[in-house]
Structure formats: structure tokens, C-alpha cells
Design a protein around this motif. Structure first.
Motif, PDB file in Angstrom:
ATOM      1  N   GLN A   1       0.828  -1.205   0.000  1.00 58.77           N
ATOM      2  CA  GLN A   1       0.000   0.000   0.000  1.00 58.77           C
ATOM      3  C   GLN A   1       0.864   1.257   0.000  1.00 58.77           C
ATOM      4  O   GLN A   1       0.565   2.235  -0.698  1.00 58.77           O
ATOM      5  N   TYR A   2       1.953   1.217   0.761  1.00 58.79           N
ATOM      6  CA  TYR A   2       2.861   2.368   0.823  1.00 58.79           C
ATOM      7  C   TYR A   2       3.548   2.597  -0.519  1.00 58.79           C
ATOM      8  O   TYR A   2       3.590   3.727  -1.015  1.00 58.79           O
ATOM      9  N   THR A   3       4.110   1.541  -1.111  1.00 60.33           N
ATOM     10  CA  THR A   3       4.836   1.708  -2.373  1.00 60.33           C
ATOM     11  C   THR A   3       3.914   2.186  -3.496  1.00 60.33           C
ATOM     12  O   THR A   3       4.322   2.995  -4.341  1.00 60.33           O
ATOM     13  N   GLN A   4       2.677   1.728  -3.502  1.00 63.09           N
ATOM     14  CA  GLN A   4       1.728   2.184  -4.507  1.00 63.09           C
ATOM     15  C   GLN A   4       1.378   3.649  -4.305  1.00 63.09           C
ATOM     16  O   GLN A   4       1.288   4.423  -5.270  1.00 63.09           O
ATOM     17  N   ALA A   5       1.200   4.036  -3.045  1.00 62.21           N
ATOM     18  CA  ALA A   5       0.860   5.432  -2.757  1.00 62.21           C
ATOM     19  C   ALA A   5       2.002   6.375  -3.119  1.00 62.21           C
ATOM     20  O   ALA A   5       1.764   7.514  -3.534  1.00 62.21           O
ATOM     21  N   LYS A   6       3.248   5.926  -2.998  1.00 58.94           N
ATOM     22  CA  LYS A   6       4.416   6.756  -3.284  1.00 58.94           C
ATOM     23  C   LYS A   6       4.933   6.580  -4.712  1.00 58.94           C
ATOM     24  O   LYS A   6       5.931   7.204  -5.081  1.00 58.94           O
ATOM     25  N   GLY A   7       4.287   5.741  -5.498  1.00 59.70           N
ATOM     26  CA  GLY A   7       4.729   5.510  -6.862  1.00 59.70           C
ATOM     27  C   GLY A   7       6.017   4.718  -6.953  1.00 59.70           C
ATOM     28  O   GLY A   7       6.759   4.847  -7.937  1.00 59.70           O
ATOM     29  N   LEU A   8       6.292   3.873  -5.948  1.00 57.83           N
ATOM     30  CA  LEU A   8       7.524   3.091  -5.920  1.00 57.83           C
ATOM     31  C   LEU A   8       7.301   1.639  -6.297  1.00 57.83           C
ATOM     32  O   LEU A   8       8.251   0.844  -6.267  1.00 57.83           O
ATOM     33  N   ASP A   9       6.076   1.272  -6.647  1.00 57.71           N
ATOM     34  CA  ASP A   9       5.768  -0.130  -6.870  1.00 57.71           C
ATOM     35  C   ASP A   9       6.498  -0.732  -8.069  1.00 57.71           C
ATOM     36  O   ASP A   9       6.628  -1.947  -8.168  1.00 57.71           O
ATOM     37  N   LYS A  10       7.024   0.112  -8.984  1.00 55.95           N
ATOM     38  CA  LYS A  10       7.794  -0.416 -10.115  1.00 55.95           C
ATOM     39  C   LYS A  10       9.202  -0.820  -9.688  1.00 55.95           C
ATOM     40  O   LYS A  10       9.826  -1.667 -10.337  1.00 55.95           O
ATOM     41  N   ASN A  11       9.715  -0.198  -8.649  1.00 56.39           N
ATOM     42  CA  ASN A  11      11.089  -0.467  -8.203  1.00 56.39           C
ATOM     43  C   ASN A  11      11.172  -1.205  -6.872  1.00 56.39           C
ATOM     44  O   ASN A  11      12.273  -1.578  -6.454  1.00 56.39           O
ATOM     45  N   VAL A  12      10.050  -1.386  -6.199  1.00 60.99           N
ATOM     46  CA  VAL A  12      10.054  -2.088  -4.914  1.00 60.99           C
ATOM     47  C   VAL A  12       9.040  -3.229  -4.997  1.00 60.99           C
ATOM     48  O   VAL A  12       7.847  -3.002  -5.183  1.00 60.99           O
ATOM     49  N   LYS A  13       9.540  -4.445  -4.866  1.00 58.64           N
ATOM     50  CA  LYS A  13       8.694  -5.633  -4.921  1.00 58.64           C
ATOM     51  C   LYS A  13       8.792  -6.376  -3.594  1.00 58.64           C
ATOM     52  O   LYS A  13       9.894  -6.526  -3.048  1.00 58.64           O
ATOM     53  N   ILE A  14       7.655  -6.835  -3.091  1.00 55.09           N
ATOM     54  CA  ILE A  14       7.612  -7.563  -1.828  1.00 55.09           C
ATOM     55  C   ILE A  14       7.042  -8.951  -2.089  1.00 55.09           C
ATOM     56  O   ILE A  14       5.945  -9.087  -2.651  1.00 55.09           O
ATOM     57  N   ASN A  15       7.786  -9.955  -1.703  1.00 46.68           N
ATOM     58  CA  ASN A  15       7.346 -11.343  -1.867  1.00 46.68           C
ATOM     59  C   ASN A  15       7.531 -12.110  -0.561  1.00 46.68           C
ATOM     60  O   ASN A  15       8.385 -11.765   0.257  1.00 46.68           O
ATOM     61  N   ILE A  16       6.731 -13.156  -0.408  1.00 47.28           N
ATOM     62  CA  ILE A  16       6.831 -14.039   0.752  1.00 47.28           C
ATOM     63  C   ILE A  16       7.102 -15.454   0.247  1.00 47.28           C
ATOM     64  O   ILE A  16       6.420 -15.938  -0.652  1.00 47.28           O
ATOM     65  N   ASP A  17       8.113 -16.089   0.821  1.00 44.85           N
ATOM     66  CA  ASP A  17       8.380 -17.488   0.514  1.00 44.85           C
ATOM     67  C   ASP A  17       8.749 -18.206   1.805  1.00 44.85           C
ATOM     68  O   ASP A  17       8.534 -17.677   2.912  1.00 44.85           O
ATOM     69  N   GLN A  18       9.307 -19.416   1.683  1.00 41.93           N
ATOM     70  CA  GLN A  18       9.618 -20.197   2.877  1.00 41.93           C
ATOM     71  C   GLN A  18      10.702 -19.560   3.734  1.00 41.93           C
ATOM     72  O   GLN A  18      10.850 -19.890   4.925  1.00 41.93           O
TER      73      GLN A  18
END
Length: 256
Positions: A105-122
Motif C-alpha cells: 500500500q505504501y509503495t503504490q501510494a508513493k509511486g515506488l511499486d515499479k522499483n520495490v517488490k515484496i514477496n513471501i516465501d519459505q
């Protein structure tokens, strides 16, 4: 003269049962008043309450709650299951999901979603920051605008007390100067500068932090276009899961 005493029949109180009945109704009213005041059912407290009334009434097995295995009990379990779940401590996976959602939500609001990716794995949460968000090309000094991003993001990252591992990566464009003889040194310098910044600026415990430089040898895209090279120039902030942290701790340490 002697008068004959008249015998009077003893009076029998036929309404004595009302006293016991009134006591029982009062007790039952108190039970339902207590149950009504409970916004969520606590299993231990509920069992203690049930046992307490069992001692008072002599049985009480069905006074406070239905007998085990009854349809009413099954219905009560279904109705209170969601309320109990709200009061449970969130699992590590649930907390990871919450952090991921807030960061996205933060990265989208700041326009950073193209350069900041968040993933969850083991292994936990992996926050990948690409391009020049943190560092300029060929440099390992945190850019001034990067510090604001780090501050905002670590409000979420530091909400959980798991170990953090910082990894630096580069593209395959060779670098050779007095400061960084190769991409190894550049990627390691980026990781360690961020580690030191987090320890000094945010007082994160040093035992939670580790850093590593991988140079150009773990690309996520072919180094054939400027866009792909920008993807490979990245820093990965990993919030390690308890399982991954335990596995790291068990690895044999290299000896000099």
C-alpha cells in the motif's frame, strides 16, 4: 371440671417449594447475566465457571453449557470460533502477510511499486529494491531521498523482531576504480552501508543484522537491455522466518 383439649391438625406449608424455585431462578439469571457480559469466550475461564456452578448445584453439567457432543455444543463452537480466533496471537505467517500488505500500500501510494517488490516465501519476506532508488549507478553511498524511503518502510519492517539479511547485487557492467575494484566490492559495500545505517540510525540490534555482496552472479534478468540491467542492480532486504534463521544459525562458520 376438666375440659377436653381440642386437637388441631398441624399446618403444612404447601408453598415452601417456591423458595427453592426462586433461588434456582436467581442463580440461573446470574449465569445468563455473566454469559451475556462476556464478549468472547475464554476456554479456561469458561471451564472454571462451569466447575464452580457444578459444585454449587451438585451437577451443573448442562446448567452452564450443553453436554459434550450435543448439537447445542457444536453450534456454540461454530458461533464462537471466529471470536476466539480474533483473540489469538497472530502466527508469523499472518504477521508477514500484514507487513507485506502495508508495504505494498505504501509503495503504490508513493509511486515506488515499479522499483520495490515484496514477496513471501519459505525464507520469509523479501523486499527487492531495484534501480537507483537507494544508490546511484556505480556508487554505494545512500542517496538523500533513499533515507526517507528507508525510514517509511522500516516502520513496517521493524514491527517484527526477526533477523534481517541485506544482500547487494549488481549488473554485469564491469567496474574498476580505486574505490571498487570489482562488482564484488560494490555489491558488498552497498549491503554493508545499509546494514550500518540501520544499526546506527534505527538502533536495530547488531545480532539481527547480516549483509552479503553477490556481485553480478545472481541476476534476475538477462543483462541485455538497460531495463534488465536496472532489475539486476538491486538490494534485497530479507526478513528471515524463524525456520530460515534457525537453519542459518546451524550452518558451520568459516574459519580463517
Amino acid at each position: 371440671m376438666f375440659r377436653k383439649r381440642q386437637k388441631h391438625d398441624s399446618h403444612v406449608n404447601l408453598e415452601r417449594w417456591l423458595i427453592s424455585y426462586a433461588d434456582f431462578i436467581t442463580l440461573l439469571f446470574i449465569v445468563f447475566l455473566i454469559l451475556f457480559s462476556m464478549s468472547a469466550v475464554d476456554a479456561k475461564k469458561f471451564q472454571a465457571l462451569r466447575e464452580s456452578f457444578s459444585q454449587i448445584t451438585g451437577s451443573g453439567a448442562s446448567l452452564v453449557m450443553p453436554a459434550p457432543g450435543s448439537a447445542a455444543l457444536s453450534s456454540a463452537n461454530i458461533n464462537t470460533g471466529k471470536e476466539k480466533k480474533k483473540n489469538e496471537v497472530p502466527s508469523e505467517q499472518e504477521r508477514f502477510e500484514q507487513i507485506k500488505e502495508k508495504m505494498e500500500q505504501y509503495t503504490q501510494a508513493k509511486g515506488l511499486d515499479k522499483n520495490v517488490k515484496i514477496n513471501i516465501d519459505q525464507n520469509g519476506i523479501n523486499v527487492t529494491i531495484t534501480g537507483t532508488v537507494l544508490f546511484a549507478i556505480g556508487d554505494a553511498t545512500l542517496q538523500p531521498e533513499a533515507k526517507k524511503v528507508i525510514k517509511d518502510m522500516f516502520n513496517f519492517i521493524n514491527s517484527i523482531d526477526n533477523p534481517l539479511r541485506i544482500e547487494g547485487h549488481t549488473d554485469n557492467v564491469p567496474i574498476h576504480n580505486a574505490r571498487y575494484p570489482s562488482n564484488w566490492e560494490l555489491s558488498a559495500a552497498r549491503a554493508m552501508n545499509l546494514v550500518r545505517y540501520l544499526a546506527e540510525e534505527y538502533k536495530i540490534k547488531p545480532e539481527r543484522l547480516s549483509g552479503a555482496g553477490y556481485g553480478e552472479y545472481h541476476p534476475v534478468a538477462p543483462n541485455d537491455t538497460p531495463e534488465n540491467r536496472a532489475k539486476n542492480r538491486r538490494v534485497e532486504i530479507m526478513i528471515l522466518s524463524s525456520k530460515a534463521a534457525a537453519a542459518d544459525a546451524q550452518k558451520p562458520q568459516s574459519k580463517p
